[in-house]
Design an enzyme around this catalytic site. Structure first.
Site, PDB file in Angstrom:
ATOM      1  N   ASP A 169       4.210  -4.334 -14.630  1.00 47.82           N
ATOM      2  CA  ASP A 169       4.854  -5.886 -13.937  1.00 47.82           C
ATOM      3  C   ASP A 169       5.432  -6.560 -14.714  1.00 47.82           C
ATOM      4  O   ASP A 169       6.078  -6.941 -15.579  1.00 47.82           O
ATOM      5  CB  ASP A 169       4.953  -6.503 -12.834  1.00 47.82           C
ATOM      6  CG  ASP A 169       5.040  -5.210 -11.282  1.00 47.82           C
ATOM      7  OD1 ASP A 169       5.496  -4.245 -11.641  1.00 47.82           O
ATOM      8  OD2 ASP A 169       4.636  -5.940 -10.346  1.00 47.82           O
ATOM      9  N   GLU A 396      -7.373  -4.818  -5.615  1.00 51.28           N
ATOM     10  CA  GLU A 396      -6.114  -4.181  -6.608  1.00 51.28           C
ATOM     11  C   GLU A 396      -6.838  -4.241  -7.751  1.00 51.28           C
ATOM     12  O   GLU A 396      -6.450  -2.780  -8.273  1.00 51.28           O
ATOM     13  CB  GLU A 396      -4.955  -5.040  -6.214  1.00 51.28           C
ATOM     14  CG  GLU A 396      -4.045  -4.746  -6.652  1.00 51.28           C
ATOM     15  CD  GLU A 396      -3.045  -6.314  -6.727  1.00 51.28           C
ATOM     16  OE1 GLU A 396      -2.850  -6.691  -5.778  1.00 51.28           O
ATOM     17  OE2 GLU A 396      -1.410  -5.665  -6.456  1.00 51.28           O
TER      18      GLU A 396
END
Ligand code: DGY
Length: 438
Positions: A169, A396
């Site tokens: 992103d 993550e």
């Protein structure tokens, strides 16, 4: 430190904890719905332990597929509220399947490769073939969607229309669009920064861009020809395109096993490969760079996305080795492999896609190096990746210099890809599931 059997068991426990029955959420609070490439990675891991559950993961994802072939990036769970952006941001269109709540953009098409590799790990040829035969058409449609609806001006490369579609992103590759300063019409309230420290997430101007693009794309009912003249963001993403090409090659392997004609003719793949090299190769950095279609020029920001061609099978082993060595060399001060090299001005070692190490991008490189025959490099990178998880957990992403775990906790694809790295077939071929258990 955990030995391999303990690591495998711990990874399995993460996936079980995130298992919501029909799909696996990427992370307990941060990402509660089903995401496209996350579930593809999870399916890969489930192949080793629970093929029935693996089939369900993929079936749930494919239930979200639009009738024009697009596989949305989010398949919303109607039982979960409070996630931003929710399904109300993505207005309905006739090609969305009735009753399914989805986003209106896609994500890197990892699924065909995951289905190919997961199938190779299944011990019974009959089960594997039946599964592949059932999925072959939807997977072809998923890839053909991009050729039909995401190309322009005769170039075979695929146009990506939102940073969320890239999966990376807030990569500094997209800063040119953030700098345009666009803002959405409607106010919005973020959910992510209530779960994870804002210092580890995209900034407000990034989200302003994301939501501006959602409004623009949705306003044109997801039709590229409609919003292209207005958008500040339309790119040839080197990683996305490489993943698509890899998926096409892997679908061809499935087709060959099933005795079906290939999804894409050889001359179409050759034209794609030629365009990829011609448009995106950057000799100076030994990386493939992205291309900004609005400005008509390459995006001179160097990141791990430029190594995607190794995974894609778009370079021979000599070039793969040189690209990999050059990237490692400039990142010597970091944990392997940072998403952005520390010599890039935008490098931030702890912020999402602006520097941290991610297990999926390492996995792409490991798998690509293996396919290129560079097995020693592949094994070393797989070991470094597993050691990072061993030391810091199933996070993550990992701080690029300290290795500390960041972002969402109990992250499914970190666990899933750890399982694949521990169990992976030495050579992926149908029935060739000789695993490399270490
Ligand atoms: C998405 O929806 O893909 C975003 O990455 C969530 O942060």
């Amino acid at each position: 430190m955990m030995d391999n059997p303990a690591l495998l068991a711990a990874a399995g426990a993460v996936l079980r904890a995130n298992d919501l029955g029909a799909y696996t959420r990427p992370s307990p609070r941060l990402y509660p719905h089903q995401w496209n490439w996350d579930s593809a990675f999870v399916a890969l891991a489930l192949a080793y332990s629970d093929p029935g559950r693996m089939e369900r993961e993929v079936d749930t994802l494919l239930r979200a597929q639009w009738t024009n072939g697009m596989l949305p990036h989010i398949h919303y769970n109607p039982g979960i509220t409070g996630y931003f952006p929710g399904p109300e941001w993505w207005p309905d269109v006739p090609v969305r399947r009735a009753g399914e709540r989805t986003s209106g953009i896609s994500q890197p098409p990892v699924l065909p490769t995951a289905v190919y590799r997961a199938g190779c790990a299944l011990p019974e040829a009959g089960v594997r073939r039946a599964w592949w035969a059932r999925l072959y058409d939807p997977l072809c449609e998923m890839l053909l969607f991009f050729r039909r609806y995401r190309t322009i001006a005769g170039c075979p490369l695929l146009v990506m229309v939102h940073p969320w579609e890239s999966g990376l992103d807030n990569s500094p590759r997209w800063d040119f669009a953030t700098r345009s300063g666009v803002r959405p019409r409607l106010p919005y309230a973020r959910h992510d920064t209530g779960v994870v420290s804002p210092a580890e997430r995209p900034r407000t101007p990034d989200y302003d861009l994301y939501m501006y693009l959602v409004e623009l794309i949705a306003g044109h009912r997801y039709d590229l020809a409609g919003f292209f003249p207005e958008t500040p963001f339309a790119v040839y993403d080197a990683l996305f395109n490489a993943i698509w090409y890899r998926a096409a090659l892997d679908l061809d392997r499935i087709a060959a096993d099933l005795g079906r004609p290939p999804a894409l003719p050889a001359d179409a793949l050759a034209a794609f490969r030629e365009a990829y090299h011609e448009r995106l190769w950057d000799e100076r950095s030994a990386l493939f760079l992205d291309f900004d279609l609005c400005a008509g020029r390459p995006i001179h920001v160097e990141t791990i996305a430029g190594l995607g061609a190794i995974f894609g099978g778009l370079v021979d082993s000599g070039r793969a080795g040189r690209m990999y060595a050059a990237y490692r060399d400039r990142c010597r001060a970091c944990r392997a492999l940072p998403s952005v090299p520390p010599d890039q001005s935008a490098y931030e070692p702890g912020r999402y896609w602006r520097g941290p190490v991610w297990v999926n991008t390492n996995w792409f490189v490991v798998r690509g190096l293996e396919e290129a025959g560079l097995t020693a490099d592949a094994r070393a990178l797989a070991d470094e990746t597993l050691d990072l998880i061993r030391a810091h957990g199933f996070c993550e992403y990992f701080h690029a210099s300290s290795g500390v775990g960041l972002g969402g906790q109990e992250f499914s694809w970190t666990a899933a890809l750890a399982i694949d790295l521990l169990m992976r077939p030495v050579a992926a071929s149908p029935g060739g599931a000789r695993t490399e258990r270490r």
